[in-house]
Design an enzyme around this catalytic site. Structure first.
Site, PDB file in Angstrom:
ATOM      1  N   GLY A  50      -2.770  -1.586  10.204  1.00 33.87           N
ATOM      2  CA  GLY A  50      -2.847  -2.626   9.126  1.00 33.87           C
ATOM      3  C   GLY A  50      -3.859  -2.644   8.299  1.00 33.87           C
ATOM      4  O   GLY A  50      -3.930  -3.875   7.493  1.00 33.87           O
ATOM      5  N   CYS A  51      -4.854  -1.715   8.242  1.00 33.96           N
ATOM      6  CA  CYS A  51      -5.692  -1.549   7.286  1.00 33.96           C
ATOM      7  C   CYS A  51      -5.636  -0.601   6.233  1.00 33.96           C
ATOM      8  O   CYS A  51      -5.192   0.532   6.633  1.00 33.96           O
ATOM      9  CB  CYS A  51      -7.080  -1.382   7.888  1.00 33.96           C
ATOM     10  SG  CYS A  51      -7.677  -2.634   9.064  1.00 33.96           S
ATOM     11  N   GLN A  52      -6.184  -0.788   4.894  1.00 28.36           N
ATOM     12  CA  GLN A  52      -6.050   0.306   4.043  1.00 28.36           C
ATOM     13  C   GLN A  52      -7.077   1.204   4.180  1.00 28.36           C
ATOM     14  O   GLN A  52      -6.858   2.654   4.095  1.00 28.36           O
ATOM     15  CB  GLN A  52      -6.070  -0.195   2.603  1.00 28.36           C
ATOM     16  CG  GLN A  52      -5.314   0.712   1.573  1.00 28.36           C
ATOM     17  CD  GLN A  52      -5.469  -0.177   0.164  1.00 28.36           C
ATOM     18  OE1 GLN A  52      -6.599   0.214  -0.322  1.00 28.36           O
ATOM     19  NE2 GLN A  52      -4.577  -0.675  -0.144  1.00 28.36           N
TER      20      GLN A  52
END
Lengths: 143, 411
Positions: A50-52
Site C-alpha cells: 500500500g505504499c508508493q
C-alpha cells in the site's frame, strides 16, 4: 518515556516550524538519520503493502517490549517511519495497542493519513499495531 | 485559421476551466496530471447541471415530455460521439462506464465466444493494467496464451517483434493508441493492416488518445476502440466502445437487465438491437450529454490547433528538463504525445512529488498502473507530467523551479 509523552514532544517540535519547508526539511533530516534496518530484514515479507515507495518494517519482541526498525527507498517516508519508531518502539504490546494516532493529525501530516494508494503511513501504523497484537496474543498463550 | 489561433490563447482558454484558477498550498495550482484525468470546462459542468435541473428523466422509457426530451438529447449525444471518432453508424457506439469497462465488455463477450484453448492474444509492454488483466483473465479461463510485444529503449513499439509474434493462433491484438506512462503514439494504421492480413482482430485502448490527437476509426480500420469521457474533458463514469457493426451483432450480450431486451418471458428472452443489447440498465444520460458537450468544446478549439500547441508545450518542457543534467526522461519515442515521464537522479519520485505538491504542482508519481512497463525499464516508477492545452510555458517554468527546490532539499 510514555508513548503520549513522546508524541507530545513531537507535536511541540513540529509546532515550532513556521512553514512547510521547515517541516519537510525536518522530516528529510529524520529520514536521512534513520538507523538502517539490518540488511537481512530487508526482505519481501517485511515489505509493507500500500505504499508508493518501498517500506520495510521489522519487529523484535524480548518478552516484554517491542522494538521496531524500518527503512524505505523514499526519504520522506523514511522520516515518517522514524517518527513512528520514536513513538512506538520500546513499549509493551498493550501500550502500543492502546496508543492514539492523533499526533499525526496534530503535526499537520494528515495528507499522509488519507487512505490514498500513494502513501504508507496508515499501513505502517496498522502493521505496528498488528505486531503488538500478535505479541500480546503470544504473551497470553505463554502465560 | 487566424480566428482559431486567436481563440487558442491558453490564458483565454483557462477562463473556461474555473478549477484551474485556485491556489493549492498558497501557490497557484499547476495541474500536470491530465493523463490521470482532465479538468472540465464550465460548459461541461453546465451541461450536467442543466440536465439534472431541467430535463432529468429515464430515457427510452416514458411517453411523457421529459423522457422524450432526455431521450432525444441522449441519442443526439451518442451521435456527437460517433461523429467525433468518425464511426459509420450511431449504433456502433456502445456507452459504458469508461475504457476499462469497454475492454472488459469485449473480453467477456467476443472473447468468451471466440477465444479457444491454444489461441493467442497479443498485447504490448506499454499497456495499462486495464488492457492486460481482462485478457489475462480470459486466457486463464480459456487456456489461451497471452503474448507481449516488446518495446525499444525509447519506448516505441518493436515492430519487427510484432510481425514475428503474429501467427495463425493470434486471435486478437489489444493495443494502446497512446501510452499513458510514456506518451508513445503507436503507428496504428500499419499495425492494424498487418494484423488484419493475419485474420487477427484489433482492439485499441484509446483512453489517452482522444484528448491529444485526431481519431478516425474508419481510417484506422480498428475493430474495437475503447475510450473514457473523463480523459477528454468530460465527466467521470462515462465512456464508450466503438465496435464494427458486424462484430457487435455477432457478439452475445454483456450484462442482463432492462433496456438490453426486446421481449422477456420466463422461458426465453429476445435481446434488443444494437446498441441497446450491450447497455443493460438505466444509462448515465446526464454524463453522456455532458461528454458530448466536451467533444463539441474540443471541436470548437480544433484538434489540429490543440495538437500543435501541445507539441510546442512538450518540446519546451523536454528542453527545459534536459537542461538539468541529473534528469532522465523515460520514453523518447519520436512523435509522442504531451506526456513526459522522468526521473531525478538519486531522488525517489514519491519524495519529489510530495514536495512539488507543497508548491501547488500536481504531477503523478509511481508506476502509473503500468507495472510491467516499469519492470521493463528496471525502475519502480517515474514522475509524470502530462500536459493539456490549458497548460502554459510559465507553468513548465514553475515545474523546473519546483525541481530545483526538490534538489535543494534532498541532495
Amino acid at each position: 518515556m510514555k508513548i503520549e509523552e513522546t508524541s507530545d514532544t513531537i507535536i511541540n517540535e513540529f509546532d515550532s516550524f513556521d512553514d512547510w519547508m521547515d517541516k519537510y526539511n525536518y522530516l528529510i533530516e529524520l529520514g536521512k538519520s534513520l538507523p538502517m534496518i539490518d540488511e537481512r530484514y530487508k526482505v519481501e515479507s517485511n515489505l509493507i503493502s500500500g505504499c508508493q515507495s518501498r517500506v520495510w518494517l521489522h519487529a523484535e519482541f524480548d518478552g516484554k517490549l517491542v522494538y521496531f526498525t524500518a527503512d524505505s527507498d523514499a526519504v520522506i517516508t523514511k522520516g515518517i517511519a522514524n517518527l513512528l519508531i520514536r513513538v512506538y518502539s520500546g513499549h509493551s504490546p498493550q501500550e502500543i495497542l492502546a496508543a492514539s494516532t492523533e499526533f499525526i493529525k496534530e503535526i499537520g501530516l494528515t495528507e499522509h493519513l488519507s487512505p490514498t494508494r500513494s502513501n504508507g503511513l496508515l499501513s505502517m501504523i496498522k502493521q505496528i499495531k498488528m505486531y503488538a497484537l500478535a505479541y500480546k496474543t503470544m504473551q497470553a498463550i505463554d502465560n | 485559421m487566424e480566428k482559431q489561433l486567436q481563440l487558442f490563447d491558453p490564458m483565454i482558454i483557462r477562463k473556461d476551466f474555473p478549477v484551474l484558477s485556485q491556489k493549492v498550498n498558497n501557490q497557484p495550482l499547476v495541474y500536470f496530471d491530465n493523463a490521470a484525468t482532465t479538468q472540465k470546462p464550465q460548459i461541461v459542468v453546465d451541461a450536467l447541471t442543466n440536465y439534472y435541473q431541467n430535463y432529468n428523466a429515464n430515457v427510452h422509457r416514458g411517453v411523457h415530455h421529459l423522457s422524450q426530451v432526455a431521450t432525444a438529447a441522449f441519442e443526439e449525444s451518442r451521435d456527437t460521439i460517433r461523429r467525433y471518432i468518425n464511426a459509420a453508424y450511431t449504433h456502433e457506439i456502445i456507452l459504458t462506464r469508461g475504457s476499462t469497462e469497454s475492454i472488459n465488455l469485449v473480453a467477456s463477450t467476443w472473447g468468451r465466444q471466440n477465444v479457444k484453448e491454444g489461441d493467442e492474444i497479443l498485447i504490448t509492454e506499454l499497456e495499462h493494467h486495464s488492457n492486460i488483466v481482462p485478457w489475462q483473465m480470459l486466457c486463464e479461463e480459456k487456456k489461451a496464451r497471452l503474448r507481449v510485444i516488446p518495446i525499444n529503449d525509447d519506448g516505441s513499439l518493436n515492430i519487427d517483434a510484432f510481425h514475428n509474434l503474429l501467427n495463425s493462433k493470434t486471435k486478437l491484438l489489444a493495443i494502446t493508441h497512446v501510452s499513458n506512462s510514456l506518451g508513445t503514439v503507436i503507428p496504428l494504421k500499419e499495425i492494424i493492416s498487418a494484423a488484419h492480413s493475419n485474420n487477427t482482430l484489433v482492439l485499441v485502448d484509446g483512453a489517452q488518445a482522444l484528448s491529444h490527437l485526431k481519431v478516425d476509426v474508419i481510417d484506422l480500420d480498428c475493430d474495437f476502440y475503447a475510450f473514457s469521457a473523463h480523459k477528454v474533458y468530460g465527466p467521470m463514469g462515462i465512456g464508450g466502445l466503438y465496435g464494427k457493426e458486424k462484430l457487435l451483432n455477432e457478439m452475445p450480450p454483456y450484462q442482463g437487465g432492462g433496456e438490453m431486451i426486446s421481449t422477456v418471458s420466463f422461458e426465453k428472452t429476445v435481446y434488443n438491437e444494437l446498441p441497446f443489447k450491450f447497455e443493460a440498465g438505466t444509462p448515465n444520460a446526464g454524463g453522456t450529454i455532458a461528454f458530448a458537450s466536451a467533444l463539441n468544446y474540443l471541436k470548437g478549439l480544433g484538434i489540429d490547433a490543440i495538437e500543435a500547441y501541445e507539441k510546442e508545450l512538450l518540446d519546451y518542457a523536454t528542453q527545459r528538463l534536459l537542461e538539468k543534467s541529473n534528469i532522465r526522461i523515460v520514453g523518447t519515442a519520436p512523435g509522442k504525445a504531451a506526456i513526459i515521464s522522468f526521473l531525478i537522479d538519486k531522488i525517489h519520485p514519491y519524495d519529489a512529488g510530495t514536495i512539488l505538491d507543497q508548491m501547488g504542482i500536481a504531477v503523478r508519481t509511481g508506476n502509473h498502473c503500468t507495472q510491467p512497463l516499469m519492470q521493463r525499464f528496471g525502475i519502480q516508477g517515474t514522475i509524470r507530467a502530462s500536459l493539456a492545452f490549458y497548460n502554459t510555458k510559465s507553468e513548465i517554468d514553475s515545474l523546473i523551479n519546483g525541481i530545483s527546490k526538490v534538489e535543494e532539499l534532498f541532495l
